[in-house]
Design a protein around this motif. Structure first.
Motif, short mmCIF file in Angstrom:
data_model
loop_
_atom_site.label_atom_id
_atom_site.label_comp_id
_atom_site.label_asym_id
_atom_site.label_seq_id
_atom_site.Cartn_x
_atom_site.Cartn_y
_atom_site.Cartn_z
N MET A 1 84.04 -48.14 54.93
CA MET A 1 83.82 -49.18 55.37
C MET A 1 82.64 -49.66 56.26
SD MET A 1 86.56 -52.17 56.25
CE MET A 1 85.77 -54.20 57.34
N ASN A 2 81.72 -50.86 55.99
CA ASN A 2 80.54 -50.77 56.48
C ASN A 2 80.65 -51.64 58.20
OD1 ASN A 2 80.80 -53.37 55.78
ND2 ASN A 2 78.96 -53.20 54.51
N GLY A 3 81.73 -52.19 57.97
CA GLY A 3 82.14 -52.66 59.39
C GLY A 3 82.03 -54.67 59.31
N ALA A 4 81.63 -54.91 58.67
CA ALA A 4 81.64 -56.80 58.22
C ALA A 4 82.42 -57.13 57.29
CB ALA A 4 79.86 -56.32 56.72
N LEU A 5 83.20 -57.98 58.10
CA LEU A 5 84.20 -58.28 57.60
C LEU A 5 83.47 -59.35 55.95
CD1 LEU A 5 86.90 -59.05 60.37
CD2 LEU A 5 86.33 -57.08 58.46
N SER A 6 84.84 -59.37 55.07
CA SER A 6 84.28 -60.19 54.22
C SER A 6 84.61 -61.99 54.68
CB SER A 6 84.70 -60.30 52.69
OG SER A 6 86.88 -60.14 52.63
N ASP A 7 83.97 -63.08 53.75
CA ASP A 7 84.39 -64.13 54.22
C ASP A 7 86.28 -64.75 54.32
OD1 ASP A 7 81.99 -65.02 54.76
OD2 ASP A 7 81.79 -65.98 53.17
N ALA A 8 87.21 -64.10 53.59
CA ALA A 8 87.95 -64.01 52.81
C ALA A 8 88.95 -63.12 54.43
CB ALA A 8 88.37 -63.57 52.04
N GLU A 9 88.65 -62.20 54.91
CA GLU A 9 88.99 -61.72 55.76
C GLU A 9 89.03 -62.40 57.08
OE1 GLU A 9 88.62 -56.69 54.39
OE2 GLU A 9 86.73 -58.03 54.56
N LEU A 10 87.60 -62.66 57.07
CA LEU A 10 87.65 -63.41 58.82
C LEU A 10 88.65 -65.10 58.25
CD1 LEU A 10 83.72 -63.40 58.87
CD2 LEU A 10 85.31 -62.55 60.07
N VAL A 11 88.82 -65.42 57.52
CA VAL A 11 89.43 -66.78 57.03
C VAL A 11 90.65 -65.91 57.39
CG1 VAL A 11 90.57 -68.35 55.42
CG2 VAL A 11 87.55 -68.20 55.13
N SER A 12 91.09 -64.96 56.96
CA SER A 12 92.21 -64.77 57.26
C SER A 12 92.71 -64.43 58.37
CB SER A 12 93.11 -63.31 56.20
OG SER A 12 93.96 -62.44 56.85
N ARG A 13 91.96 -64.03 58.93
CA ARG A 13 92.24 -63.45 60.64
C ARG A 13 91.75 -64.80 61.12
NH1 ARG A 13 88.75 -57.94 62.24
NH2 ARG A 13 90.14 -56.14 60.66
N ALA A 14 91.05 -65.62 61.33
CA ALA A 14 90.49 -67.21 61.96
C ALA A 14 92.55 -68.00 61.64
CB ALA A 14 89.91 -68.01 60.94
N LEU A 15 93.36 -67.59 60.30
CA LEU A 15 94.60 -68.28 59.67
C LEU A 15 95.39 -67.52 61.09
CD1 LEU A 15 94.00 -68.84 56.52
CD2 LEU A 15 94.61 -70.80 57.74
N ALA A 16 95.16 -66.84 61.19
CA ALA A 16 96.04 -66.15 62.05
C ALA A 16 95.92 -66.27 63.43
CB ALA A 16 96.20 -64.38 62.07
N GLY A 17 95.26 -67.31 64.02
CA GLY A 17 94.82 -67.97 65.75
C GLY A 17 92.91 -67.04 65.96
N SER A 18 92.57 -65.86 65.69
CA SER A 18 90.98 -65.67 66.00
C SER A 18 89.99 -66.68 66.26
CB SER A 18 91.04 -64.79 65.13
OG SER A 18 89.17 -63.89 65.68
N ASP A 19 90.14 -67.16 67.01
CA ASP A 19 88.91 -67.90 66.94
C ASP A 19 87.76 -66.94 66.55
OD1 ASP A 19 90.43 -70.18 67.89
OD2 ASP A 19 90.42 -69.46 70.24
N ALA A 20 87.83 -65.96 67.43
CA ALA A 20 86.10 -65.34 67.09
C ALA A 20 86.33 -65.55 65.63
CB ALA A 20 86.69 -63.55 67.32
N ALA A 21 87.06 -65.05 64.75
CA ALA A 21 86.94 -64.99 62.95
C ALA A 21 86.52 -66.04 62.71
CB ALA A 21 87.64 -64.37 62.32
N PHE A 22 86.91 -67.45 62.99
CA PHE A 22 86.15 -68.16 62.87
C PHE A 22 84.85 -68.96 62.94
CE2 PHE A 22 85.90 -72.81 63.10
CZ PHE A 22 85.20 -73.68 61.34
N SER A 23 84.34 -68.05 64.27
CA SER A 23 82.89 -67.97 64.78
C SER A 23 82.04 -67.84 64.43
CB SER A 23 83.32 -67.51 66.77
OG SER A 23 82.04 -67.96 66.99
N ARG A 24 82.49 -66.50 63.28
CA ARG A 24 81.57 -65.36 63.16
C ARG A 24 82.01 -66.67 61.22
NH1 ARG A 24 78.46 -63.36 61.54
NH2 ARG A 24 77.79 -61.65 60.07
N LEU A 25 82.48 -66.96 61.03
CA LEU A 25 81.88 -68.09 60.01
C LEU A 25 81.04 -68.92 60.10
CD1 LEU A 25 86.11 -68.79 58.79
CD2 LEU A 25 83.91 -67.12 56.86
#
Length: 179
Positions: A1-25
């Motif tokens: 894995m190249n370390g860059a999360l897909s939009d779908a992965e970031l959405v999943s993390r944001a839905l789990a409460g990660s402000d950082a994931a939404f910020s990345r989106l």
């Protein structure tokens, strides 16, 4: 894995409460959203950026409504589109209210219809915050303090807006600001 999360992965993390994931989106898609809004609104960067901020806030609040986590960019642009439409409708309503207020003004005797039209045009050209201060202070007789409270502007700003607006209106009517 190249370390860059897909939009779908970031959405999943944001839905789990990660402000950082939404910020990345937001970081990933803000250029597209802001660029679209600048072109659509055609009113400059500041307004487009304000609408984009509103859109990102709305997106955060309604993230659970996203049906396709891989389709974040079109979803965000759709929210931005609706926010921009709201802004345009709000501006039109404000302009209609201002025009209605100007039509209801009882101008002193001797003011011609042409001067009233010039006043209306000058009011329409004032920036919204200046126009609001002028309308309340000069049109409705409010004190600077009351306008400061109502509009949430510092007292000194209200005073300068009224002075600047008064000067521009007098100039539009061919008068001088020697008062």
């Amino acid at each position: 894995m190249n370390g860059a999360l897909s939009d779908a992965e970031l959405v999943s993390r944001a839905l789990a409460g990660s402000d950082a994931a939404f910020s990345r989106l937001v970081e990933r898609h803000q250029a597209a959203v802001r660029g679209f809004l600048r072109r659509f609104l055609g009113s400059g960067w500041a307004e487009a950026d304000d609408v984009a901020q509103d859109a990102f806030l709305a997106a955060w609040r309604s993230l659970r409504t996203l049906k396709d986590p891989a389709g974040v960019r079109p979803w965000l642009c759709g929210i931005a589109w609706r926010k921009a439409q709201d802004r345009i409708r709000g501006s039109r309503r404000g302009a209609a209210r201002d025009a209605s207020w100007l039509e209801s003004l009882e101008l002193p005797a001797g003011v011609s219809p042409e001067e009233k039209l010039a006043l209306q045009a000058a009011m329409a050209e004032l920036p919204p915050d200046v126009r609001g201060c002028v309308a309340l202070c000069l049109g409705d007789g409010w004190s600077h303090g009351e306008v400061s409270l109502a509009l949430g502007l510092p007292l000194g700003t209200v005073k300068s807006h009224v002075a600047r607006g008064r000067s521009r209106l007098l100039k539009a009517l061919g008068g001088s600001d020697d008062a």
